[in-house]
Design a protein around this motif. Structure first.
Motif, mmCIF file in Angstrom:
data_model
loop_
_atom_site.group_PDB
_atom_site.id
_atom_site.type_symbol
_atom_site.label_atom_id
_atom_site.label_comp_id
_atom_site.label_asym_id
_atom_site.label_seq_id
_atom_site.Cartn_x
_atom_site.Cartn_y
_atom_site.Cartn_z
ATOM 1 N N UNK B 216 -27.078 -56.645 -5.855
ATOM 2 C CA UNK B 216 -25.617 -56.689 -5.771
ATOM 3 C C UNK B 216 -25.010 -56.395 -7.147
ATOM 4 N N UNK B 217 -25.614 -56.966 -8.190
ATOM 5 C CA UNK B 217 -25.115 -56.711 -9.553
ATOM 6 C C UNK B 217 -25.225 -55.222 -9.862
ATOM 7 N N UNK B 219 -25.144 -52.851 -7.729
ATOM 8 C CA UNK B 219 -24.174 -52.158 -6.884
ATOM 9 C C UNK B 219 -22.767 -52.171 -7.498
ATOM 10 N N UNK B 220 -22.375 -53.289 -8.130
ATOM 11 C CA UNK B 220 -20.993 -53.373 -8.628
ATOM 12 C C UNK B 220 -20.850 -52.939 -10.084
ATOM 13 N N UNK B 221 -21.956 -52.607 -10.752
ATOM 14 C CA UNK B 221 -21.818 -52.229 -12.158
ATOM 15 C C UNK B 221 -21.951 -50.720 -12.381
ATOM 16 N N UNK B 222 -22.239 -49.979 -11.322
ATOM 17 C CA UNK B 222 -22.356 -48.527 -11.478
ATOM 18 C C UNK B 222 -21.191 -47.879 -10.743
ATOM 19 N N UNK B 223 -20.476 -47.025 -11.445
ATOM 20 C CA UNK B 223 -19.321 -46.375 -10.823
ATOM 21 C C UNK B 223 -19.754 -45.378 -9.763
ATOM 22 N N UNK B 386 -18.689 -47.979 -1.721
ATOM 23 C CA UNK B 386 -19.535 -49.038 -2.267
ATOM 24 C C UNK B 386 -18.812 -50.391 -2.309
ATOM 25 N N UNK B 387 -17.494 -50.356 -2.521
ATOM 26 C CA UNK B 387 -16.715 -51.599 -2.583
ATOM 27 C C UNK B 387 -16.805 -52.377 -1.281
ATOM 28 N N UNK B 390 -20.395 -53.819 -0.894
ATOM 29 C CA UNK B 390 -20.597 -54.973 -1.775
ATOM 30 C C UNK B 390 -19.920 -56.213 -1.208
#
Lengths: 155, 495
Positions: B216-217, B219-223, B386-387, B390
């Motif tokens: 999950x980390x 997933x949310x840290x890559x644009x 992706x948002x 997530x």
């Protein structure tokens, strides 16, 4: 948060030592030679040995920085995203009983989507529908009593 | 025979079939979305299995993983991003076919080879598992202790490049299994005065934390990059039979290699795919065509990763030694359901074992129509931002951890385990041995202490029985071999 081998080894020796010391202080059982602390004490010793080997491996490897942080720690956007993620879980664990699952889940889904650049209207709709879906699945199908919180008596 | 009939009865219940269909659909979608892996899907499925009978619980895991490993090929072929690590070996190859305007050939071969590979692996499982189990029925506490140690050893030493890091992961898991009331003495250990911790670290929040939070980390840290355009494509069945017939030897070899690698403790579908791709290239008459959109390697590796999935179940159900991360979770689920994996399970609940076999076959047959359907709608699945993914995964993690004991403490525990799992991944410490340590820890400690007490503390009791001594020797050899090869690598490095 990447430690080099030596630092990881020192950390392992420290934690293993703590574990061994704490295990040896566990009370014994009368008439039984192997108490509750025997196995964890062995684990602690094994950890210390692993730590020593890691330190030895680290000595050979030169030039590795002691601590390397992941790229997202420096970037504002990604760092805030991780913060939102961690806060969402921590706040849920602390306050979901009082606030309730439905408001909390809507807030979490909305926050994550908005951070990741989903248009507000779409994000809101998905958050509400998604939460209703989760609620129906767990509360109705699986019969898990989700905390009702402020909606007590309504759902 | 009665057990076989009972097994058919279990599987072909409406409820079970519904669960299989649902899990298959979920597996297809999770596999097709890059970033969501089969292991993560299994971790998120476990809270649901808690509310099911043993057969649908295991069936859902089998169906989900089989579909996810295949569906990982779809984004690999269409946009060159493997949906799961098991498709990484041939993502380039499949994508080249798409670029040449033949996406259906790559997709079709992945689907056909996956289904055949899965069924081949299952057939090996059906014949190998009971035979091995018969041999293992005379085991007692020293043998079980050594089997446990062997499983843990294999997981620690084979699952990562660094045996020391594997060992570290294992110790973390074993320590976590010590938390709470000790079953042998009744003394509470390492609970720090918390009543919740007295029951121990629960398997499910640990699992979700370890496997889902680091992903999950990521997933949310890559644009999100600009989506690649997907060309229109036809039916995956077009040219499929011709291609399968042309590359039949490769598919068969992929099956065999995949099943063997899967059965090896610690190595799973992704390693099988890499090795099979390399084997295919080595034996190919036209190795220069590899990497240019050549279907040969695709056929071999695509069959290999799915057969590895079934192969991994052989050591899992026979000895309780998992073949890969997914079966490490399966062991936890079986124990949660009150069924200790091991030879005794063949005597105690043979119907469950037969049911597993049937579900494997069923899932791999289902893969063809479902795969066709998912390939048809793949462009829409790949368009989900992706948002949104997530947000759903995060809530699923929270609610899944909560649902087992209806306890918010477990949600906090999941976060703590997630932080630990993330730290471990950052430091290249494999997560699977830790999960295995947590699951097998109590059993290993119990058999260890019990055997030592039988011999009044004499450690030689551990190797007093012949099979136990052989197992101990095998463990010692794995340790010695690992140390020797690490030493050899270091010297080669220094020279």
């Amino acid at each position: 948060m990447r430690l080099n081998d030596s630092a990881l080894g020192v950390l392992t020796i420290g934690l293993g030592g703590l574990l061994a010391a704490a295990s040896l202080r566990l009370p014994g059982v009368p008439g039984q030679e192997l108490g509750a602390g025997f196995f964890p004490a062995l684990l602690g010793l094994a950890a210390m040995l692993t730590g020593v080997l890691l330190v030895l491996a680290g000595i050979r490897q030169s030039g590795e920085p002691l601590l390397r942080l992941p790229d997202w720690v420096r970037g504002g956007w990604a760092r805030t995203n991780v913060l939102v993620l961690v806060l969402a879980i921590a706040l849920f664990a602390a306050f979901a009983e009082r606030v309730g699952f439905i408001p909390f889940a809507i807030a979490i889904m909305l926050a994550v989507q908005l951070r990741m650049g989903i248009a507000p209207l779409r994000a809101g709709l998905i958050a509400v529908l998604g939460t209703i879906g989760f609620h129906l699945l767990f509360n109705e199908v699986l019969r898990v009593p989700l905390p009702a919180g402020v909606l007590e008596g309504w759902v | 025979m009665d057990a076989l009939l009972a097994a058919f009865g279990h599987v072909f219940e409406v409820h079970t079939l519904f669960v299989i269909l649902l899990a298959s659909g979920l597996g297809m979608v999770m596999g097709a979305i890059p970033g969501l892996t089969a292991v993560m899907g299994t971790a998120l499925l476990v809270p649901f299995t808690f509310f099911m009978d043993p057969v649908p619980a295991i069936a859902s895991i089998v169906a989900l993983t089989a579909m996810a490993i295949f569906a990982g090929d779809i984004p690999a072929a269409l946009v060159r991003i493997p949906g799961t690590p098991a498709s990484a070996a041939y993502a380039d190859e499949a994508y080249k076919l798409t670029q040449q305007g033949q996406p259906w050939r790559g997709l079709g071969m992945c689907m056909g080879a996956s289904a055949i590979g899965g069924i081949f692996g299952t057939i090996v499982l059906i014949f190998a598992a009971p035979a091995l189990a018969r041999f293992a029925t005379s085991f007692s506490s020293p043998e079980y202790f050594w089997l446990g140690i062997m499983g843990l050893t294999c997981a620690a030493f084979l699952s990562s490049g660094s045996p020391l890091r594997g060992m570290l992961a294992l110790l973390v898991g074993l320590f976590l299994s010590c938390v709470g009331i000790d079953i042998a003495t009744g003394i509470t250990r390492f609970a720090f005065g918390s009543t919740e911790l007295m029951g121990g670290v629960d398997f499910v929040p640990a699992l979700v934390g370890f496997f889902a939070i680091p992903e999950l980390i990521r997933l949310v840290t890559v644009r999100e990059t600009k989506k690649a355009t997907i060309p229109p494509y036809g039916s995956p069945f077009r040219d499929l039979l011709r291609d399968l017939w042309q590359w039949r030897v490769q598919v068969l070899r992929g099956n065999i290699v995949g099943t063997l690698i899967g059965a090896l403790p610690g190595a799973g579908a992704d390693i099988a795919a890499w090795i099979s791709y390399a084997v295919s290239r080595k034996f190919s008459r036209t190795p220069e065509k590899f990497g240019t959109g050549h279907i040969e390697g695709l056929a071999e590796a695509g069959a290999s990763n799915n057969s590895a999935l079934a192969g991994a179940w052989v050591p899992t159900i026979v000895f309780g030694i998992p073949g890969d991360s997914i079966t490490a979770i399966v062991i936890g689920v079986l124990i949660l359901k009150g069924m200790e994996p091991g030879p005794a399970i063949f005597v105690k609940s043979p119907d469950l074992i037969y049911a597993i076999f049937i579900v494997f076959i069923l899932a791999n047959i289902l893969m063809v129509p479902l795969g066709w359907a998912v390939i048809r709608v793949a462009r829409y699945i790949l368009a989900v931002p992706r948002g949104v993914i997530s947000a759903f995964i995060l809530v699923a993690c929270i609610i899944g951890s909560y649902a087992i004991n209806n306890s918010l403490f477990d949600v906090g525990m999941m976060l703590a385990m997630g932080a630990l799992g993330w730290f471990m991944e950052e430091n290249e410490i494999p997560v699977a041995p830790a999960i295995l340590g947590l699951v097998l820890g109590k059993m290993v400690e119990f058999n260890f202490i019990q055997t030592l007490m039988k011999g009044q503390g004499d450690p030689l009791t551990l190797i007093s029985r012949p099979i136990a001594a052989v197992l101990a020797l095998a463990v010692a050899m794995i340790w010695a071999w690992t140390a020797w090869s690490a030493w050899g690598r270091r010297r080669a490095h220094a020279a």
